[in-house]
Motif scaffolding. Sequence first.
Motif, PDB file in Angstrom:
ATOM      1  N   SER A 196     -25.702  44.498 -88.691  1.00  0.00           N
ATOM      2  CA  SER A 196     -26.184  43.986 -89.983  1.00  0.00           C
ATOM      3  C   SER A 196     -27.511  43.259 -89.799  1.00  0.00           C
ATOM      4  N   ALA A 197     -27.599  42.463 -88.729  1.00  0.00           N
ATOM      5  CA  ALA A 197     -28.840  41.724 -88.450  1.00  0.00           C
ATOM      6  C   ALA A 197     -29.984  42.683 -88.114  1.00  0.00           C
ATOM      7  N   TYR A 198     -29.660  43.751 -87.389  1.00  0.00           N
ATOM      8  CA  TYR A 198     -30.654  44.772 -87.050  1.00  0.00           C
ATOM      9  C   TYR A 198     -31.202  45.419 -88.320  1.00  0.00           C
ATOM     10  N   LYS A 199     -30.304  45.805 -89.221  1.00  0.00           N
ATOM     11  CA  LYS A 199     -30.736  46.455 -90.468  1.00  0.00           C
ATOM     12  C   LYS A 199     -31.510  45.489 -91.360  1.00  0.00           C
ATOM     13  N   LEU A 200     -31.075  44.231 -91.366  1.00  0.00           N
ATOM     14  CA  LEU A 200     -31.804  43.220 -92.138  1.00  0.00           C
ATOM     15  C   LEU A 200     -33.216  43.070 -91.603  1.00  0.00           C
ATOM     16  N   ALA A 201     -33.339  43.000 -90.277  1.00  0.00           N
ATOM     17  CA  ALA A 201     -34.656  42.827 -89.658  1.00  0.00           C
ATOM     18  C   ALA A 201     -35.561  44.035 -89.899  1.00  0.00           C
ATOM     19  N   MET A 202     -35.016  45.226 -89.728  1.00  0.00           N
ATOM     20  CA  MET A 202     -35.826  46.440 -89.866  1.00  0.00           C
ATOM     21  C   MET A 202     -36.275  46.673 -91.299  1.00  0.00           C
ATOM     22  N   ASN A 203     -35.550  46.078 -92.249  1.00  0.00           N
ATOM     23  CA  ASN A 203     -35.910  46.253 -93.660  1.00  0.00           C
ATOM     24  C   ASN A 203     -36.557  45.000 -94.264  1.00  0.00           C
ATOM     25  N   SER A 204     -36.984  44.091 -93.392  1.00  0.00           N
ATOM     26  CA  SER A 204     -37.534  42.819 -93.861  1.00  0.00           C
ATOM     27  C   SER A 204     -38.996  42.936 -94.288  1.00  0.00           C
ATOM     28  N   ILE A 205     -39.393  41.975 -95.097  1.00  0.00           N
ATOM     29  CA  ILE A 205     -40.819  41.877 -95.445  1.00  0.00           C
ATOM     30  C   ILE A 205     -41.558  41.399 -94.197  1.00  0.00           C
ATOM     31  N   PRO A 206     -42.848  41.732 -94.063  1.00  0.00           N
ATOM     32  CA  PRO A 206     -43.598  41.415 -92.841  1.00  0.00           C
ATOM     33  C   PRO A 206     -43.533  39.946 -92.414  1.00  0.00           C
ATOM     34  N   SER A 207     -43.552  39.036 -93.351  1.00  0.00           N
ATOM     35  CA  SER A 207     -43.583  37.609 -93.006  1.00  0.00           C
ATOM     36  C   SER A 207     -42.295  37.116 -92.353  1.00  0.00           C
ATOM     37  N   LYS A 208     -41.204  37.847 -92.523  1.00  0.00           N
ATOM     38  CA  LYS A 208     -39.918  37.425 -91.950  1.00  0.00           C
ATOM     39  C   LYS A 208     -39.411  38.357 -90.859  1.00  0.00           C
ATOM     40  N   GLU A 264     -40.469  39.407 -87.737  1.00  0.00           N
ATOM     41  CA  GLU A 264     -40.423  39.010 -86.325  1.00  0.00           C
ATOM     42  C   GLU A 264     -39.257  38.051 -86.056  1.00  0.00           C
ATOM     43  N   GLU A 265     -39.130  37.067 -86.918  1.00  0.00           N
ATOM     44  CA  GLU A 265     -38.042  36.093 -86.750  1.00  0.00           C
ATOM     45  C   GLU A 265     -36.673  36.790 -86.793  1.00  0.00           C
ATOM     46  N   ARG A 266     -36.515  37.699 -87.733  1.00  0.00           N
ATOM     47  CA  ARG A 266     -35.236  38.369 -87.882  1.00  0.00           C
ATOM     48  C   ARG A 266     -34.958  39.352 -86.750  1.00  0.00           C
ATOM     49  N   LEU A 267     -35.999  39.961 -86.203  1.00  0.00           N
ATOM     50  CA  LEU A 267     -35.814  40.825 -85.040  1.00  0.00           C
ATOM     51  C   LEU A 267     -35.293  40.023 -83.847  1.00  0.00           C
ATOM     52  N   ASN A 268     -35.846  38.836 -83.672  1.00  0.00           N
ATOM     53  CA  ASN A 268     -35.416  37.980 -82.564  1.00  0.00           C
ATOM     54  C   ASN A 268     -33.989  37.470 -82.767  1.00  0.00           C
ATOM     55  N   VAL A 269     -33.637  37.193 -84.007  1.00  0.00           N
ATOM     56  CA  VAL A 269     -32.264  36.775 -84.297  1.00  0.00           C
ATOM     57  C   VAL A 269     -31.290  37.911 -83.972  1.00  0.00           C
ATOM     58  N   ALA A 270     -31.642  39.113 -84.386  1.00  0.00           N
ATOM     59  CA  ALA A 270     -30.798  40.276 -84.099  1.00  0.00           C
ATOM     60  C   ALA A 270     -30.634  40.454 -82.594  1.00  0.00           C
ATOM     61  N   LYS A 271     -31.694  40.189 -81.860  1.00  0.00           N
ATOM     62  CA  LYS A 271     -31.642  40.322 -80.404  1.00  0.00           C
ATOM     63  C   LYS A 271     -30.657  39.323 -79.787  1.00  0.00           C
ATOM     64  N   THR A 272     -30.608  38.116 -80.357  1.00  0.00           N
ATOM     65  CA  THR A 272     -29.649  37.119 -79.843  1.00  0.00           C
ATOM     66  C   THR A 272     -28.211  37.576 -80.109  1.00  0.00           C
ATOM     67  N   TYR A 273     -27.994  38.277 -81.221  1.00  0.00           N
ATOM     68  CA  TYR A 273     -26.650  38.782 -81.520  1.00  0.00           C
ATOM     69  C   TYR A 273     -26.274  39.893 -80.533  1.00  0.00           C
ATOM     70  N   TYR A 274     -27.260  40.699 -80.156  1.00  0.00           N
ATOM     71  CA  TYR A 274     -27.015  41.722 -79.138  1.00  0.00           C
ATOM     72  C   TYR A 274     -26.609  41.053 -77.827  1.00  0.00           C
ATOM     73  N   ASN A 275     -27.359  40.037 -77.436  1.00  0.00           N
ATOM     74  CA  ASN A 275     -27.074  39.335 -76.176  1.00  0.00           C
ATOM     75  C   ASN A 275     -25.676  38.699 -76.198  1.00  0.00           C
ATOM     76  N   SER A 276     -25.281  38.163 -77.349  1.00  0.00           N
ATOM     77  CA  SER A 276     -23.954  37.555 -77.477  1.00  0.00           C
ATOM     78  C   SER A 276     -22.862  38.607 -77.292  1.00  0.00           C
ATOM     79  N   LEU A 277     -23.092  39.796 -77.878  1.00  0.00           N
ATOM     80  CA  LEU A 277     -22.124  40.879 -77.744  1.00  0.00           C
ATOM     81  C   LEU A 277     -21.983  41.299 -76.284  1.00  0.00           C
ATOM     82  N   MET A 278     -23.109  41.457 -75.593  1.00  0.00           N
ATOM     83  CA  MET A 278     -23.065  41.882 -74.196  1.00  0.00           C
ATOM     84  C   MET A 278     -22.471  40.804 -73.290  1.00  0.00           C
ATOM     85  N   LYS A 279     -22.717  39.553 -73.643  1.00  0.00           N
ATOM     86  CA  LYS A 279     -22.136  38.454 -72.866  1.00  0.00           C
ATOM     87  C   LYS A 279     -20.622  38.428 -73.047  1.00  0.00           C
ATOM     88  N   PHE A 280     -20.177  38.724 -74.265  1.00  0.00           N
ATOM     89  CA  PHE A 280     -18.738  38.746 -74.538  1.00  0.00           C
ATOM     90  C   PHE A 280     -18.080  39.935 -73.851  1.00  0.00           C
TER      91      PHE A 280
END
Length: 269
Positions: free
Chosen positions: A212-224, A226-242
């Motif tokens: 969901s975070a990935y899709k939100l980031a990829m469909n975001s307006i330009p001003s938001k 980068e931030e949302r891409l990085n947030v999605a990346k943290t969710y990926y890292n959490s999944l792999m850590k789990f």
Amino acid sequence: MGKVLSFLLIVLFFASCSEYQKALKSEDVAVKAKVANEMYENGKYSKALRLYEQLAPAYKGKPQAERIFYFYSKSYYLTKQYYLAAYQFENFAASYPKSEKREEASFLAAECYYRLSPRFSLDQVDTDKALTKLQKFIDLYPNSEYLPKANEYVKELTDKLEEKAFKIAKQYHDIADYRFEYATAIKALDNFILDYPGTKYKEEAMYYKFDSAYKLAMNSIPSKKEERLNVAKTYYNSLMKFKADSAFKDKADDKLAMIDKELQQYSKQ
């Protein structure tokens, strides 16, 4: 010999029916009670119940009432009329606190709500009620012979509520097709993970939260974006850590590659 036996059985059958009909119409409560108990002992619970329903008002407050009301409650239970059985068992437990049947009645009252609990996709009011009743029983009778069964019911009902909560949270992900809806899906899945930290659905919930975070980031307006891409990346890292060998790893890795590709444009600025 066979014909004689068949004849005797037919005679006994009609005699029993006649006795039952007479008891239904009789004004003598002793007669009703005798036949009701016979019907109960012979497994004819529906017939016994009709007589106990007639007897209940007459026996209320009398010394013989405890036995009558126990069989009355059990007859509802054995004919699968669980709402009425639960009500009668609870009344019995409250009315006869010193009865040797009180513990059983309290357990069966809770079990009635367990049996009324519907499949996970339906409203879970009776499931919540069953859990409350079962927990009350467990607290009241911690050494009961019914404790293993009560704990088994609690686990089954808790699993059902957990499954329902997960399906609801995942549904937000499945139907999302706009930025606001992706954000709602992330929130719903995050709440589910917080509410059920030990859930067997955690890996799935974490993946769909990342997705969901990935899709939100990829469909975001330009001003938001980068931030949302990085947030999605943290969710990926959490999944792999789990779970490093997650069943969703290949799909998650493909999405991570897209995130990193998108982020490259910001590192050049």
